[in-house]
Design a protein around this motif. Structure first.
Motif, PDB file in Angstrom:
ATOM      1  N   ILE A 450       0.608  -1.260  -0.103  1.00 22.72           N
ATOM      2  CA  ILE A 450       0.006   0.000   0.054  1.00 22.72           C
ATOM      3  C   ILE A 450       0.888   1.286  -0.013  1.00 22.72           C
ATOM      4  CG2 ILE A 450      -0.214   0.072   2.567  1.00 22.72           C
ATOM      5  CD1 ILE A 450      -2.946   0.934   2.196  1.00 22.72           C
ATOM      6  N   VAL A 451       2.252   1.019   0.508  1.00 24.03           N
ATOM      7  CA  VAL A 451       2.818   2.365   0.618  1.00 24.03           C
ATOM      8  C   VAL A 451       3.931   2.338  -0.693  1.00 24.03           C
ATOM      9  CG1 VAL A 451       4.778   3.372   2.056  1.00 24.03           C
ATOM     10  CG2 VAL A 451       2.688   2.337   2.958  1.00 24.03           C
ATOM     11  N   ASN A 452       3.631   3.498  -1.418  1.00 24.94           N
ATOM     12  CA  ASN A 452       4.446   4.008  -2.719  1.00 24.94           C
ATOM     13  C   ASN A 452       4.474   2.414  -3.545  1.00 24.94           C
ATOM     14  OD1 ASN A 452       5.331   6.044  -3.879  1.00 24.94           O
ATOM     15  ND2 ASN A 452       7.560   5.482  -3.106  1.00 24.94           N
ATOM     16  N   PRO A 453       3.367   2.132  -4.200  1.00 27.19           N
ATOM     17  CA  PRO A 453       3.098   0.632  -4.975  1.00 27.19           C
ATOM     18  C   PRO A 453       3.791   1.220  -6.031  1.00 27.19           C
ATOM     19  CG  PRO A 453       1.353   1.836  -4.612  1.00 27.19           C
ATOM     20  CD  PRO A 453       2.076   2.595  -3.612  1.00 27.19           C
ATOM     21  N   GLY A 454       4.326   0.248  -6.911  1.00 25.89           N
ATOM     22  CA  GLY A 454       4.851   0.359  -8.202  1.00 25.89           C
ATOM     23  C   GLY A 454       6.142   0.755  -8.520  1.00 25.89           C
ATOM     24  N   LYS A 455       6.966   1.273  -7.153  1.00 26.80           N
ATOM     25  CA  LYS A 455       8.175   1.783  -7.309  1.00 26.80           C
ATOM     26  C   LYS A 455       9.296   0.591  -7.276  1.00 26.80           C
ATOM     27  CE  LYS A 455       5.859   5.494  -7.619  1.00 26.80           C
ATOM     28  NZ  LYS A 455       5.820   6.329  -6.448  1.00 26.80           N
ATOM     29  N   ILE A 456      10.555   0.955  -7.887  1.00 30.79           N
ATOM     30  CA  ILE A 456      11.604   0.180  -7.835  1.00 30.79           C
ATOM     31  C   ILE A 456      11.464  -0.970  -8.643  1.00 30.79           C
ATOM     32  CG2 ILE A 456      13.305  -1.098  -6.385  1.00 30.79           C
ATOM     33  CD1 ILE A 456      12.743   0.691  -4.053  1.00 30.79           C
ATOM     34  N   PHE A 457      10.766  -1.992  -8.476  1.00 32.68           N
ATOM     35  CA  PHE A 457      10.524  -3.355  -9.169  1.00 32.68           C
ATOM     36  C   PHE A 457       9.831  -3.066 -10.663  1.00 32.68           C
ATOM     37  CE2 PHE A 457      10.477  -4.113  -4.568  1.00 32.68           C
ATOM     38  CZ  PHE A 457      11.721  -4.653  -4.457  1.00 32.68           C
ATOM     39  N   PRO A 458      10.376  -3.899 -11.683  1.00 31.22           N
ATOM     40  CA  PRO A 458       9.895  -3.928 -12.834  1.00 31.22           C
ATOM     41  C   PRO A 458       8.532  -4.987 -12.890  1.00 31.22           C
ATOM     42  CG  PRO A 458      11.801  -5.198 -12.897  1.00 31.22           C
ATOM     43  CD  PRO A 458      11.582  -4.578 -11.463  1.00 31.22           C
ATOM     44  N   ASP A 459       7.695  -4.635 -13.798  1.00 31.50           N
ATOM     45  CA  ASP A 459       6.732  -5.613 -13.746  1.00 31.50           C
ATOM     46  C   ASP A 459       6.652  -6.113 -15.484  1.00 31.50           C
ATOM     47  OD1 ASP A 459       5.107  -3.899 -15.588  1.00 31.50           O
ATOM     48  OD2 ASP A 459       4.000  -3.039 -14.337  1.00 31.50           O
ATOM     49  N   GLU A 460       5.831  -7.120 -15.527  1.00 27.34           N
ATOM     50  CA  GLU A 460       6.141  -7.737 -16.912  1.00 27.34           C
ATOM     51  C   GLU A 460       5.762  -6.941 -18.092  1.00 27.34           C
ATOM     52  OE1 GLU A 460       1.689  -8.231 -15.378  1.00 27.34           O
ATOM     53  OE2 GLU A 460       3.820  -8.655 -14.612  1.00 27.34           O
TER      54      GLU A 460
END
Length: 477
Positions: A450-460
């Motif tokens: 819930i905190v800063n979602p979508g940051k740092i890690f790549p997705d497909e």
């Protein structure tokens, strides 16, 4: 969209003026220091204390709304943007220096304290806060901790993590905890160290015990002009190889020098293609000999002018070109991306040639203003964000440069963080198994993401291949 009920509950916590909901006001918070990504938050909340941060976080969890920590918004990787909507929790109103303890060389500050204000508060005792990012006159401690910020003098003194004793944080479940504390050492796992540089994905900083550093007895600051970028880059490697550790060794290239000349009338010798600002500090008795050694290395590398400051005023003047270089680039371009890669110092000449070649390949100018002493590159890719094809080419240039940094033994970031901008580049450096371990650490702090979602890690859906870099997730305009 968020409900009016949520707005009212947040206003009850932080005050009526502590919540922004007007779309015209929210536009200010759609981006950070990096202009490429734009994501407008649903709301911005401005808590005034750690207790209010706790209450805000618990309320947002109840509504299952993404929580995005934000300091002054000077970040350069999109880390403080609400890509998935939600509420920005800005700590800028938490700006008090709560305690100064000169005997123990530390201070207790809130997350919204501006970096340079710490130094100003302890100057009378001849101390300072060593991390000095270029944004230090506006960036705040909470953001510096989130990004593990650096700066020109981190060559000798280290980055933010080396100057933070402990942090008070609000975890994603609303729990208020201290990681580390006032003393130099703490027992058990170094959770303080894990949290610093986590880019707001583990929780929100509310306070910190910062280490204070004694001012050096004296300085020797010089500005050196070179007719070739290679000669300037080689000089830095030779200085370090000679066993001399400057406090700073900063590089400004011919593109940035042109901007400085247009903006401020900077006068340099004819034929100057690169500038080094080199600063030594320490005991007065040793500095003259060190300075002569450095100047001799510069001469061997074909320096065409060496200016040595004799007064504090002259020192400020010699630093002028480096301090004002980024701002001066506005004379040359409507937009630019400041990239942030790391390479071994011995690879600097090779990387400079590569960067200029990539710029020529894509038809874009690149200015280089960076921390040469520790190999922390900041190529500034000049483009016009009003032209989609130039934005695309700028992103392609970024990808090629960062990939090359890794290939020569470096990293895709030195101090700006991963955020949105470089999450697709992590597979350049890490295996899927290594990334899985990092995700597990994130889930320990934030199991619900819930905190800063979508940051740092790549997705497909993302790729960092230069030919398709534009296919990353589009920004919400």
């Amino acid at each position: 969209m968020v409900s009016q009920q949520l707005v009212q509950e947040l206003q009850a916590i932080v005050g009526p003026k502590g919540v922004l909901a007007d779309p015209n006001e929210l536009v200010v918070y759609e981006t950070d220091g990096l202009s490429v990504f734009k994501h407008t938050p649903d709301l911005v909340a401005f808590p005034r204390s750690a207790e209010e941060v706790v209450a805000v976080v618990k309320t947002l969890r109840r509504y299952k709304v993404p929580i995005v920590p934000r300091g002054a918004g000077t970040g350069l990787s999109g880390g403080a943007l609400a890509e998935q909507g939600g509420v920005l929790v800005a700590t800028t109103r938490m700006n008090r220096i709560l305690e100064i303890d000169i005997r123990n060389r530390c201070a207790l500050v809130e997350a919204g304290v501006v970096n340079i204000h710490i130094t100003e508060a302890v100057r009378q005792w001849r101390y300072h806060f060593a991390p000095d990012p270029s944004s230090q006159v506006v960036s705040t401690i909470g953001g510096n901790i989130a990004e593990n910020a650096g700066g020109p003098h981190t060559l000798k003194y280290g980055v933010t993590t080396n100057h933070i004793l402990g942090v008070e944080v609000v975890l994603p479940d609303g729990e208020l905890v201290w990681l580390g504390g006032r003393t130099e050492e703490s027992v058990g796992y170094d959770l303080r160290g894990v949290f610093i540089g986590s880019e707001g994905t583990f929780g929100i900083v509310t306070k910190a015990w910062v280490r204070l550093t004694r001012n050096p007895q004296s300085y020797r600051t010089m500005r050196v002009s070179f007719a070739s970028v290679d000669d300037a880059a080689q000089t830095v490697s030779d200085i370090i190889a000679a066993g001399i550790l400057p406090a700073a060794a900063e590089f400004v290239d011919h593109v940035a020098l042109r901007a400085l000349k247009e903006a401020f009338g900077l006068q340099l010798p004819e034929g100057t293609q690169a500038l080094l600002v080199i600063e030594l500090d320490g005991l007065e008795v040793a500095l003259d000999r060190q300075a002569e050694q450095v100047m001799e290395i510069c001469r061997k590398n074909n320096a065409i002018e060496i200016l040595l400051a004799r007064t504090e005023q002259e020192r400020t003047q010699l630093w002028f070109a480096r301090k004002r270089a980024f701002g001066a680039l506005g004379r040359l371009t409507p937009s630019y991306i400041t990239q942030d890669g790391m390479v071994p110092r011995s690879k600097l000449p090779e990387m400079m040639r590569f960067i200029y070649a990539v710029g020529e390949k894509y038809g874009l100018r690149i200015a280089n203003i960076f921390h040469a002493g520790d190999g922390n590159l900041h190529p500034c890719i000049l483009f016009d964000e009003r032209k989609p094809e130039e934005v695309e080419r700028a992103l392609q240039v970024s990808a090629e440069i960062l990939k090359r940094c890794v290939e020569v033994g470096g990293s895709v970031t030195g101090e700006h963080g991963i955020g949105l901008e470089k999450r697709a580049f992590l597979p350049f450096m890490f295996t899927p198994e290594e990334l899985a371990v990092m995700r597990k650490i994130k889930s320990v702090f934030d199991p619900d993401n819930i905190v800063n979602p979508g940051k740092i890690f790549p997705d497909e859906t993302e790729t960092a291949e230069p030919t398709v870099i534009g296919k990353r997730r589009p920004a919400a305009m």
